[in-house]
Design a protein around this motif. Structure first.
Motif, PDB file in Angstrom:
ATOM      1  N   SER A   1      13.625  -7.403  18.995  1.00  7.70           N
ATOM      2  CA  SER A   1      12.327  -7.838  18.488  1.00  7.70           C
ATOM      3  C   SER A   1      11.898  -7.029  17.279  1.00  7.70           C
ATOM      4  CB  SER A   1      11.272  -7.722  19.594  1.00  7.70           C
ATOM      5  OG  SER A   1      11.560  -8.607  20.659  1.00  7.70           O
ATOM      6  N   PHE A   2      12.181  -5.748  17.312  1.00  6.82           N
ATOM      7  CA  PHE A   2      11.908  -4.881  16.171  1.00  6.82           C
ATOM      8  C   PHE A   2      12.662  -5.376  14.938  1.00  6.82           C
ATOM      9  CE2 PHE A   2      13.368  -1.061  13.782  1.00  6.82           C
ATOM     10  CZ  PHE A   2      12.143  -0.594  13.335  1.00  6.82           C
ATOM     11  N   ILE A   3      13.925  -5.687  15.133  1.00 10.82           N
ATOM     12  CA  ILE A   3      14.768  -6.194  14.054  1.00 10.82           C
ATOM     13  C   ILE A   3      14.230  -7.525  13.525  1.00 10.82           C
ATOM     14  CG2 ILE A   3      17.040  -7.177  13.562  1.00 10.82           C
ATOM     15  CD1 ILE A   3      18.156  -5.093  15.575  1.00 10.82           C
ATOM     16  N   ALA A   4      13.911  -8.417  14.428  1.00 15.24           N
ATOM     17  CA  ALA A   4      13.438  -9.737  14.014  1.00 15.24           C
ATOM     18  C   ALA A   4      12.134  -9.642  13.235  1.00 15.24           C
ATOM     19  CB  ALA A   4      13.266 -10.635  15.239  1.00 15.24           C
ATOM     20  N   GLY A   5      11.230  -8.764  13.677  1.00 17.09           N
ATOM     21  CA  GLY A   5       9.968  -8.579  12.974  1.00 17.09           C
ATOM     22  C   GLY A   5      10.169  -8.043  11.572  1.00 17.09           C
ATOM     23  N   LEU A   6      11.073  -7.099  11.426  1.00 15.92           N
ATOM     24  CA  LEU A   6      11.320  -6.533  10.113  1.00 15.92           C
ATOM     25  C   LEU A   6      12.040  -7.505   9.192  1.00 15.92           C
ATOM     26  CD1 LEU A   6      12.204  -2.978  11.320  1.00 15.92           C
ATOM     27  CD2 LEU A   6      10.218  -3.632   9.979  1.00 15.92           C
ATOM     28  N   ASN A   7      12.950  -8.267   9.742  1.00 22.39           N
ATOM     29  CA  ASN A   7      13.628  -9.272   8.921  1.00 22.39           C
ATOM     30  C   ASN A   7      12.653 -10.337   8.439  1.00 22.39           C
ATOM     31  OD1 ASN A   7      16.139  -8.053   9.055  1.00 22.39           O
ATOM     32  ND2 ASN A   7      16.797  -9.217  10.837  1.00 22.39           N
ATOM     33  N   ALA A   8      11.671 -10.672   9.287  1.00 18.18           N
ATOM     34  CA  ALA A   8      10.648 -11.633   8.868  1.00 18.18           C
ATOM     35  C   ALA A   8       9.822 -11.061   7.718  1.00 18.18           C
ATOM     36  CB  ALA A   8       9.753 -11.986  10.061  1.00 18.18           C
ATOM     37  N   ALA A   9       9.500  -9.779   7.796  1.00 13.87           N
ATOM     38  CA  ALA A   9       8.750  -9.144   6.718  1.00 13.87           C
ATOM     39  C   ALA A   9       9.558  -9.117   5.431  1.00 13.87           C
ATOM     40  CB  ALA A   9       8.359  -7.726   7.129  1.00 13.87           C
TER      41      ALA A   9
ATOM     42  N   PRO B   1      10.822   3.401   3.422  1.00 12.51           N
ATOM     43  CA  PRO B   1      10.405   3.191   4.808  1.00 12.51           C
ATOM     44  C   PRO B   1       9.052   2.512   4.921  1.00 12.51           C
ATOM     45  CG  PRO B   1      10.704   5.540   4.296  1.00 12.51           C
ATOM     46  CD  PRO B   1      10.628   4.772   3.012  1.00 12.51           C
ATOM     47  N   SER B   2       8.839   1.408   4.260  1.00 14.02           N
ATOM     48  CA  SER B   2       7.516   0.781   4.303  1.00 14.02           C
ATOM     49  C   SER B   2       7.518  -0.626   4.893  1.00 14.02           C
ATOM     50  CB  SER B   2       6.908   0.740   2.889  1.00 14.02           C
ATOM     51  OG  SER B   2       7.717  -0.003   2.012  1.00 14.02           O
ATOM     52  N   LEU B   3       8.669  -1.149   5.241  1.00 15.83           N
ATOM     53  CA  LEU B   3       8.726  -2.532   5.709  1.00 15.83           C
ATOM     54  C   LEU B   3       8.002  -2.763   7.040  1.00 15.83           C
ATOM     55  CD1 LEU B   3       9.837  -5.175   4.575  1.00 15.83           C
ATOM     56  CD2 LEU B   3      11.825  -4.862   6.035  1.00 15.83           C
ATOM     57  N   PRO B   4       8.053  -1.837   8.007  1.00 14.85           N
ATOM     58  CA  PRO B   4       7.321  -2.085   9.248  1.00 14.85           C
ATOM     59  C   PRO B   4       5.828  -2.233   9.042  1.00 14.85           C
ATOM     60  CG  PRO B   4       8.926  -0.378   9.594  1.00 14.85           C
ATOM     61  CD  PRO B   4       8.911  -0.660   8.121  1.00 14.85           C
ATOM     62  N   LEU B   5       5.292  -1.531   8.040  1.00 17.76           N
ATOM     63  CA  LEU B   5       3.870  -1.675   7.766  1.00 17.76           C
ATOM     64  C   LEU B   5       3.548  -3.097   7.352  1.00 17.76           C
ATOM     65  CD1 LEU B   5       1.177  -0.266   7.647  1.00 17.76           C
ATOM     66  CD2 LEU B   5       1.654   0.339   5.283  1.00 17.76           C
ATOM     67  N   ILE B   6       4.434  -3.663   6.531  1.00 17.94           N
ATOM     68  CA  ILE B   6       4.249  -5.062   6.127  1.00 17.94           C
ATOM     69  C   ILE B   6       4.396  -5.976   7.335  1.00 17.94           C
ATOM     70  CG2 ILE B   6       5.228  -6.933   4.729  1.00 17.94           C
ATOM     71  CD1 ILE B   6       6.036  -4.793   2.668  1.00 17.94           C
ATOM     72  N   ALA B   7       5.389  -5.696   8.183  1.00 14.63           N
ATOM     73  CA  ALA B   7       5.584  -6.508   9.391  1.00 14.63           C
ATOM     74  C   ALA B   7       4.372  -6.433  10.300  1.00 14.63           C
ATOM     75  CB  ALA B   7       6.839  -6.042  10.131  1.00 14.63           C
TER      76      ALA B   7
ATOM     77  N   THR C   1      22.236  -6.035  12.781  1.00 20.02           N
ATOM     78  CA  THR C   1      21.035  -6.384  12.062  1.00 20.02           C
ATOM     79  C   THR C   1      19.858  -5.560  12.521  1.00 20.02           C
ATOM     80  OG1 THR C   1      20.566  -8.122  13.625  1.00 20.02           O
ATOM     81  CG2 THR C   1      21.698  -8.744  11.613  1.00 20.02           C
ATOM     82  N   ALA C   2      19.088  -5.142  11.532  1.00 19.46           N
ATOM     83  CA  ALA C   2      17.808  -4.505  11.764  1.00 19.46           C
ATOM     84  C   ALA C   2      17.392  -3.865  10.483  1.00 19.46           C
ATOM     85  CB  ALA C   2      17.875  -3.473  12.851  1.00 19.46           C
ATOM     86  N   LEU C   3      16.136  -3.695  10.324  1.00 23.12           N
ATOM     87  CA  LEU C   3      15.646  -3.164   9.090  1.00 23.12           C
ATOM     88  C   LEU C   3      14.260  -2.709   9.348  1.00 23.12           C
ATOM     89  CD1 LEU C   3      15.908  -3.182   5.883  1.00 23.12           C
ATOM     90  CD2 LEU C   3      14.535  -5.140   6.156  1.00 23.12           C
ATOM     91  N   ALA C   4      13.922  -1.567   8.802  1.00 18.49           N
ATOM     92  CA  ALA C   4      12.596  -1.159   9.086  1.00 18.49           C
ATOM     93  C   ALA C   4      12.157  -0.029   8.223  1.00 18.49           C
ATOM     94  CB  ALA C   4      12.488  -0.777  10.528  1.00 18.49           C
TER      95      ALA C   4
END
Length: 324
Positions: free
Chosen positions: A243-251, A47-53, A12-15
């Motif tokens: 934590s990176f993964i969890a933040g992106l999944n939340a976004a 590649p825009s999901l981290p910005l939302i996170a 799992t991870a997404l970003a």
């Protein structure tokens, strides 16, 4: 937040992300002086999901500090060599990740980013409406624009042509930046283009003929974007990766119930007109990935002959958490 039953379901991870600041806080030897995770990506919809996170505080909720750098798409090939020095995590596309590994860079895929499919397509080949071409087979003898003469979209175009029976020697592939493709097609300087979201909408509106998503010639559905890290850094920092993964999944979860807010935010962040962003299919963001997802891309790279060196095994590219 759709989930294809045929998609890999492990790691799992997404970003995806974007910001206009360059990486700061690096000591002269490349060490990260303030312990923030340094993320490199390109300014595009996938590649825009981290910005939302980052905007939503999803990283902060995971007690993770991040510094996000947005660089031109032409910089993707430099991301892998810079991992462990300028950046900790970077956006990667299959062909570039495979090529970097073949060149000796010890990188690992820590997460999938998005899945390309018929329902959530992010790429398309178009033929000029004046060419009267209605299928890929009709591109023999034509000039086709791609954003570069290497990389994942170029590889996908080669694969599409080959699987359709078109000899690559019988077409002329030319390098044209995404923003200039429609003008070149309208002017008749090229006969076809391979482009991505958010440019697809404008090409469709101009009446040009869609010939298919080239990514899906490799696999359908397919993982067309991923997040990579230096292997040693990932092994030493499992909590930051998680934590990176969890933040992106939340976004990702937030976007699934806040479509209009997400589009409004991305319109401003990516500098896209609201009317364009309103009609762009958002990526099917998904952090899961398995070595099986990379195998077709490695086969495509091998068939293309683009990469010198020993190609990696798919199982060796994916973070060890997949392997138990």
């Amino acid at each position: 937040m759709s989930r294809s039953p045929s998609r890999p379901t492990r790691l799992t991870a997404l970003a995806l992300a974007l910001t206009m600041t360059m990486v700061a806080g690096c000591s002269p030897d490349g060490a990260n002086s303030d312990d923030a995770v340094r993320i490199a990506l390109i300014p595009a919809t996938p590649p825009s999901l981290p910005l939302i996170a980052e905007k939503n505080g999803d990283f902060t909720a995971q007690d993770l500090k991040v510094k996000i750098s947005s660089l031109p798409s032409t910089s993707i090939t430099t991301f892998a060599p810079a991992l462990g020095r300028q950046y900790d995590i970077a956006w990667g596309t299959p062909a570039d990740v495979i090529a970097a590994s073949a060149q000796g860079h010890d990188i690992t895929v820590i997460a999938g980013a998005y899945v390309d499919s018929d329902d959530r397509s992010q790429a398309q080949i178009f033929a000029s409406k004046s060419s009267k071409v209605t299928s890929l087979a009709g591109l023999t003898g034509k000039r086709i624009a791609t954003p570069s003469l290497s990389g994942t979209l170029y590889l996908a175009v080669l694969t599409s042509l080959k699987k359709t029976g078109v000899d690559v020697k019988d077409v002329t592939l030319v390098e044209v930046p995404f923003p200039n493709m429609l003008d070149q097609l309208n002017a008749g300087r090229v006969d076809a283009i391979a482009t991505i979201q958010p440019f697809i909408g404008g090409v469709k509106a101009a009446g040009h003929a869609a010939l298919g998503d080239p990514f899906l010639s490799v696999a359908s559905p397919t993982v067309a974007g991923m997040w990579i890290a230096d292997r040693q850094w990932a092994d030493k920092n499992p909590k930051k990766v998680a934590s990176f993964i969890a933040g992106l999944n939340a976004a990702d979860t937030w976007v699934s119930s806040h479509d209009q807010e997400a589009r409004s935010f991305l319109s401003a962040a990516l500098k896209l007109p609201p009317q364009v962003m309103a009609n762009v299919p958002l990526p099917d963001w998904d952090s899961s990935i398995s070595s099986d997802a990379l195998a077709p891309w490695i086969d495509a790279v091998a068939a293309s002959g683009q990469v010198n060196g020993t190609l990696p095994k798919s199982a060796d590219l994916v973070a060890t958490s997949e392997k138990g």
